[in-house]
Design a protein around this motif. Structure first.
Motif, short mmCIF file in Angstrom:
data_model
loop_
_atom_site.label_atom_id
_atom_site.label_comp_id
_atom_site.label_asym_id
_atom_site.label_seq_id
_atom_site.Cartn_x
_atom_site.Cartn_y
_atom_site.Cartn_z
N MET A 110 6.66 2.90 6.07
CA MET A 110 6.58 4.26 6.61
C MET A 110 5.57 5.09 5.83
O MET A 110 4.78 5.86 6.40
N ASN A 111 5.57 4.96 4.50
CA ASN A 111 4.60 5.69 3.69
C ASN A 111 3.17 5.34 4.08
O ASN A 111 2.29 6.22 4.15
N ALA A 112 2.92 4.06 4.34
CA ALA A 112 1.58 3.63 4.74
C ALA A 112 1.18 4.27 6.07
O ALA A 112 0.03 4.68 6.26
N LEU A 113 2.12 4.39 6.99
CA LEU A 113 1.82 4.97 8.30
C LEU A 113 1.60 6.48 8.22
O LEU A 113 0.98 7.07 9.12
N LEU A 114 2.10 7.12 7.16
CA LEU A 114 1.92 8.56 6.99
C LEU A 114 0.66 8.92 6.21
O LEU A 114 0.32 10.10 6.07
N LEU A 115 -0.06 7.92 5.72
CA LEU A 115 -1.22 8.16 4.88
C LEU A 115 -2.32 9.01 5.54
O LEU A 115 -2.97 9.81 4.85
N PRO A 116 -2.61 8.85 6.84
CA PRO A 116 -3.71 9.64 7.42
C PRO A 116 -3.55 11.14 7.21
O PRO A 116 -4.53 11.82 6.89
N VAL A 117 -2.34 11.67 7.38
CA VAL A 117 -2.12 13.11 7.21
C VAL A 117 -2.30 13.51 5.75
O VAL A 117 -3.03 14.46 5.42
N VAL A 118 -1.66 12.78 4.85
CA VAL A 118 -1.66 13.15 3.44
C VAL A 118 -3.06 13.04 2.83
O VAL A 118 -3.57 13.98 2.21
N LEU A 119 -3.68 11.88 2.98
CA LEU A 119 -4.98 11.67 2.36
C LEU A 119 -6.08 12.45 3.07
O LEU A 119 -7.07 12.83 2.44
N GLY A 120 -5.90 12.70 4.36
CA GLY A 120 -6.88 13.50 5.09
C GLY A 120 -6.97 14.91 4.53
O GLY A 120 -8.07 15.42 4.24
N PHE A 121 -5.83 15.58 4.35
CA PHE A 121 -5.83 16.93 3.79
C PHE A 121 -6.32 16.92 2.34
O PHE A 121 -7.03 17.84 1.92
N ILE A 150 0.84 -1.19 0.00
CA ILE A 150 0.00 0.00 0.00
C ILE A 150 0.88 1.25 0.00
O ILE A 150 0.65 2.19 -0.76
N GLY A 151 1.90 1.25 0.84
CA GLY A 151 2.82 2.38 0.90
C GLY A 151 3.66 2.53 -0.35
O GLY A 151 4.13 3.62 -0.68
N ALA A 152 3.82 1.42 -1.10
CA ALA A 152 4.58 1.47 -2.34
C ALA A 152 3.77 2.07 -3.48
O ALA A 152 4.32 2.46 -4.51
N VAL A 153 2.46 2.14 -3.30
CA VAL A 153 1.58 2.62 -4.36
C VAL A 153 1.01 4.00 -4.04
O VAL A 153 0.96 4.88 -4.89
#
Length: 413
Positions: free
Chosen positions: A358-369, A197-200
């Motif tokens: 790590m990218n997957a764990l950062l998704l809430p901030v990015v996709l939320g905004f 998921i984080g790779a995509v």
């Protein structure tokens, strides 16, 4: 509700004029870390992670289409919009998240290039020196359009993996049977789900494509063509991911040993049974170099642009170095620091998979905004109604799955 319909007038002419940002960012999406993640998936779990590659195609399109819509309608970058609607503090939070992802991705890209160099006996310090000089020269002497053409040309080398997968002659019956056998109770499997998921879905992709459509001056009349550009790229990147997974599943994953890969050389060896050692190494090297270079270009430009959006300095390739010194300084310093880190020595495969988690764990901030900004667009481009619910559900499910799988995998590790 979004639509992919192009105007009847000069469809191909319009598409060719607009196409570029979506294809470039999707080629960059299949970067060194993504290739390593797909290879690990096939080596350890055979075809059991193949289905997720297909499922992520529409998810990837939904996410990136929002970034295109925001850029085309507002003519502002992602950091600019967050600053305008939510304030400087939230903009720094988002850009800070982005910079973490960019640093990790850049280390992964340069690590992939170092790994290819080592296959041919080229010391890492020499590979890194050449890469830093070449990418710096490209940015300092080029325009957005020239950099876009270079990136597409480099990214096209990734299609080699599709050709290799075809020649691997995978067992279609085994592929169909294993694709739906998902060991969701295994934390190691969940770890690789998060990595895929984080790779995509990567934070820097949202920032890059939004800034790119602005820098290319794509207008609202071009929005349908820009959506097709994004859709085509989403299919291409996931076909490449699936191809890498199929190749390693057909070789290393066939034994079912779940043995991890430790070096780029081991991944290259996975394709040699079909093409021979020399051809296999050459084709893998070409694909990895293309993937790593296009992603390094995109990631470094994204970091320099995003900082410019929140700090207020010029942040475009249309400015010469003397007109935008901070932009080019950030670009160059990022390359030098990442190259020095890679030259110091690191497990490149472990780094690649770890960056994707790590990218997957950062998704809430990015996709939320991203979702909130799309809900604030003017009519008729605002995200609303049934499509808004669909996008919200898809984003929430992606975030929850990515974070849950990532945490579960880290706990198991």
């Amino acid at each position: 509700m979004t639509t992919l319909a192009l105007p009847a007038r000069s469809r191909w002419t319009q598409f060719l004029a607009v196409a570029g940002p979506g294809i470039v960012v999707m080629f960059a999406d299949t970067d060194a870390g993504s290739i390593v993640t797909a290879a690990q998936s096939g080596a350890q779990w055979g075809y059991r992670l193949l289905l997720i590659q297909l499922v992520l195609v529409p998810v990837l399109f939904l996410v990136q289409e929002l970034s295109v819509r925001l850029g085309v309608v507002t003519s502002k970058g992602h950091g600019d919009l967050i600053k305008q609607h939510f304030g400087t503090g939230w903009a720094w939070l988002s850009v800070g998240t982005l910079l973490i992802a960019c640093v990790g991705a850049l280390l992964s890209e340069l690590g992939g290039l170092a790994g290819v160099g080592l296959m041919y006996g080229i010391p890492t310090w020499l590979t890194m020196s050449v890469v830093v000089l070449a990418l710096s020269a490209m940015a300092y002497t080029g325009s957005y359009r020239s950099v876009e053409r270079i990136a597409i040309g480099l990214g096209a080398f990734e299609l080699i993996f599709v050709w290799v997968a075809w020649h691997a002659h995978p067992d279609s019956e085994a592929m169909a049977a294993m694709a739906f056998k998902l060991p969701l109770s295994d934390n190691n499997y969940l770890f690789l789900i998060a990595a895929n998921i984080g790779a995509v879905i990567m934070p820097w992709m949202v920032f890059y494509q939004q800034s790119a459509v602005v820098e290319k001056r794509i207008g609202v009349d071009d929005l349908p063509a820009a959506r097709w550009d994004t859709a085509l790229g989403a299919v291409i990147t996931q076909v490449i991911m699936a191809a890498v997974l199929i190749v390693t599943a057909a070789t290393l994953g066939k034994a079912g040993s779940q043995a991890p890969l430790d070096t780029v050389q081991q991944i290259a060896n996975a394709i040699t049974p079909y093409l021979g050692e020399r051809a296999g190494r050459l084709l893998f090297g070409m694909g990895m170099v293309g993937a790593s270079l296009v992603a390094a270009i995109v990631v470094t430009l994204t970091a320099a642009r995003a900082l410019g959006e929140v700090m207020g300095y010029h942040h475009s390739l249309e400015y010469k170095p003397r007109e935008a010194p901070w932009f080019y300084a950030v670009y160059t310093i990022a390359l030098i620091v990442a190259a020095a880190t890679v030259a110091s020595g690191a497990n490149l495969v472990t780094l690649g998979v770890g960056v994707q988690v790590m990218n997957a764990l950062l998704l809430p901030v990015v996709l939320g905004f991203l979702f909130l900004l799309a809900r604030r667009l003017p009519e008729p481009y605002r995200l609303k109604g049934a499509y808004s619910w669909l996008v919200g559900i898809v984003i929430a499910a992606t975030v929850l799955l990515g974070v849950y799988a990532g945490i579960a995998g880290l706990v198991a590790a």
